[in-house]
Design a protein around this motif. Structure first.
Motif, PDB file in Angstrom:
ATOM      1  N   ASP A 102       0.835  -1.206   0.000  1.00  0.00           N
ATOM      2  CA  ASP A 102       0.000   0.000   0.000  1.00  0.00           C
ATOM      3  C   ASP A 102       0.872   1.259   0.000  1.00  0.00           C
ATOM      4  O   ASP A 102       0.565   2.238  -0.707  1.00  0.00           O
ATOM      5  N   GLU A 103       1.944   1.241   0.795  1.00  0.00           N
ATOM      6  CA  GLU A 103       2.834   2.405   0.848  1.00  0.00           C
ATOM      7  C   GLU A 103       3.516   2.632  -0.493  1.00  0.00           C
ATOM      8  O   GLU A 103       3.668   3.785  -0.932  1.00  0.00           O
ATOM      9  N   GLN A 104       3.922   1.559  -1.145  1.00  0.00           N
ATOM     10  CA  GLN A 104       4.582   1.698  -2.445  1.00  0.00           C
ATOM     11  C   GLN A 104       3.617   2.201  -3.512  1.00  0.00           C
ATOM     12  O   GLN A 104       3.997   3.008  -4.365  1.00  0.00           O
ATOM     13  N   ARG A 151       3.997   5.638  -5.679  1.00  0.00           N
ATOM     14  CA  ARG A 151       3.917   5.696  -7.139  1.00  0.00           C
ATOM     15  C   ARG A 151       2.863   6.698  -7.595  1.00  0.00           C
ATOM     16  O   ARG A 151       3.103   7.487  -8.524  1.00  0.00           O
ATOM     17  N   GLU A 152       1.709   6.688  -6.945  1.00  0.00           N
ATOM     18  CA  GLU A 152       0.640   7.607  -7.340  1.00  0.00           C
ATOM     19  C   GLU A 152       1.042   9.061  -7.108  1.00  0.00           C
ATOM     20  O   GLU A 152       0.785   9.928  -7.955  1.00  0.00           O
ATOM     21  N   SER A 153       1.660   9.339  -5.956  1.00  0.00           N
ATOM     22  CA  SER A 153       2.054  10.720  -5.665  1.00  0.00           C
ATOM     23  C   SER A 153       3.164  11.185  -6.599  1.00  0.00           C
ATOM     24  O   SER A 153       3.162  12.338  -7.059  1.00  0.00           O
ATOM     25  N   GLU A 168      11.661   1.112  -3.715  1.00  0.00           N
ATOM     26  CA  GLU A 168      11.035   2.429  -3.586  1.00  0.00           C
ATOM     27  C   GLU A 168      11.760   3.466  -4.448  1.00  0.00           C
ATOM     28  O   GLU A 168      11.125   4.319  -5.086  1.00  0.00           O
ATOM     29  N   ILE A 169      13.087   3.394  -4.465  1.00  0.00           N
ATOM     30  CA  ILE A 169      13.859   4.300  -5.323  1.00  0.00           C
ATOM     31  C   ILE A 169      13.497   4.064  -6.786  1.00  0.00           C
ATOM     32  O   ILE A 169      13.355   5.005  -7.577  1.00  0.00           O
ATOM     33  N   GLY A 170      13.334   2.792  -7.170  1.00  0.00           N
ATOM     34  CA  GLY A 170      12.959   2.468  -8.540  1.00  0.00           C
ATOM     35  C   GLY A 170      11.597   3.039  -8.917  1.00  0.00           C
ATOM     36  O   GLY A 170      11.400   3.495 -10.048  1.00  0.00           O
TER      37      GLY A 170
END
Length: 382
Positions: free
Chosen positions: A7-9, A13-15, A70-72
């Motif tokens: 969910d956090e990832q 991505r959306e933000s 997350e960086i990706g």
């Protein structure tokens, strides 16, 4: 293996997608291309407010403790917008080297400044004769009564023109005529003896070449305890290649989307180009190359914290494969757009240039095929 985003990832991505879509317009990119800094200082502050600059920094050092995946996610969004902010040089490489090599005092002094956007870093390592060999460093560091003296030359220092501190690699002169251990030094911008020649990078952003002539530094300019820094450099560059692979995927997907849309509206002989079966086949090939590149980028990210040989093989494999996929997608996109593909009127040419730059950063496909094979031999021996 479950590759579903958490969910956090998904929120990240959306933000990131929303921010890039709203901010990085064609007009913005043209304006920044003429900026001597090479990026927007205001947007860099927004990166800090969003928590992106603190993302990979450990929680113990005031960061968010994110990983390569997350960086990706961020870098793929950056690719879609052709982001030119110094995220790779400062956060992916610079923060990694400080976290890996720095003393506790250096971490406490530098990492919070990276996270809040007040410090931009650059990594000066490449030299003309090295040809992407990370161990080939001829710049020297000699101990003096007051600290250190650095001499040498560095090429293609990403964002070196805007960096407050430059992390410079050099071999310690032990006085015995043999190559000494490889160490890292923090060189503030404007240090006496440091000469910089800036230039625009292909596809956006800026870089510089550095000449170090009798550069005098205090003793605490040495990053960490002076141990061999090559393993940390290899790790940082492997993570940088995984991040660049994700950025390339974002660029490739954008080129595919734009080309697909163009072939739907461009007509020849009374029919859209997309009605032509040959064009459809070429678009399908582009989509397949995008999917292959995305898989390799994700694999490199998942292996970023593996043992060194496995990590480096994954990074080199991704760099080599994505480089070939990127060139195919870029060339097909330009060709299917016809003469318009190389004009300033469309963004296709800018995306094409960034992919060409990707193929040369840290070594092209041929170099990394050889590195991948050599590392495979080491894996078999061990």
């Amino acid at each position: 293996m479950d590759l579903t985003l958490s969910d956090e990832q998904r929120l990240l991505r959306e933000s990131a997608d929303r921010f890039v879509n709203e901010t990085y317009t064609a007009d913005h990119r043209r304006r920044i291309a003429n900026d001597p800094l090479g990026f927007s200082a205001d947007i860099w502050k927004e990166f800090a407010e969003l928590g992106w600059l603190a993302l990979p920094i450990a929680e113990a050092d005031g960061g968010l403790g994110g990983g390569a995946v997350e960086i990706g996610i961020l870098m793929e969004a950056f690719g879609r917008g052709l982001v030119s902010e110094p995220y790779l040089s400062t956060v992916v490489i610079g923060a990694s080297l400080i976290s890996e090599c720095g003393s506790e005092a250096q971490k406490q002094a530098l990492l919070p400044k990276i996270a809040d956007g007040s410090l931009v870093l650059a990594f000066a390592h490449s030299e003309r004769q090295a040809r992407f060999d990370l161990a080939d460093v001829r710049s020297t560091a000699k101990k003096t009564p007051d600290g250190w003296r650095l001499d040498g030359h560095k090429t293609a220092v990403l964002d070196g023109n805007a960096a407050g501190q430059i992390i410079v690699s050099a071999r310690v002169d032990e006085g015995n005529g043999k190559p000494g251990r490889l160490c890292l030094f923090l060189v503030p911008r404007g240090t006496s003896g440091l000469a910089s020649r800036d230039f625009a990078r292909l596809g956006g952003g800026r870089a510089c070449n550095l000449d170090l002539s009798d550069v005098r530094l205090p003793a605490d300019a040495l990053l960490g305890d002076g141990g061999d820094a090559l393993p940390a450099i290899e790790g940082a560059v492997d993570r940088a290649m995984a991040s660049l692979g994700a950025e390339a995927v974002g660029i490739m997907q954008t080129l595919l989307d734009q080309t697909l849309e163009y072939t739907k509206i461009r007509k020849q002989f009374g029919r859209p180009l997309s009605a032509n079966q040959v064009i459809r086949h070429r678009l399908a090939d582009m989509a397949m190359q995008c999917d292959e590149a995305r898989s390799m980028a994700l694999r490199a990210a998942l292996m970023a914290d593996a043992e060194p040989v496995a990590r480096s093989r994954a990074a080199s494999g991704a760099k080599a494969k994505i480089g070939k996929c990127a060139r195919f997608v870029a060339e097909q996109s330009v060709q299917l757009h016809g003469a318009m593909g190389v004009t300033e009127e469309l963004d296709v040419g800018s995306y094409f240039k960034r992919l060409l730059a990707f193929d040369t950063l840290f070594g092209g496909s041929a170099h990394h095929y050889r590195r991948h094979a050599a590392l495979g031999g080491r894996a078999v021996q061990t």
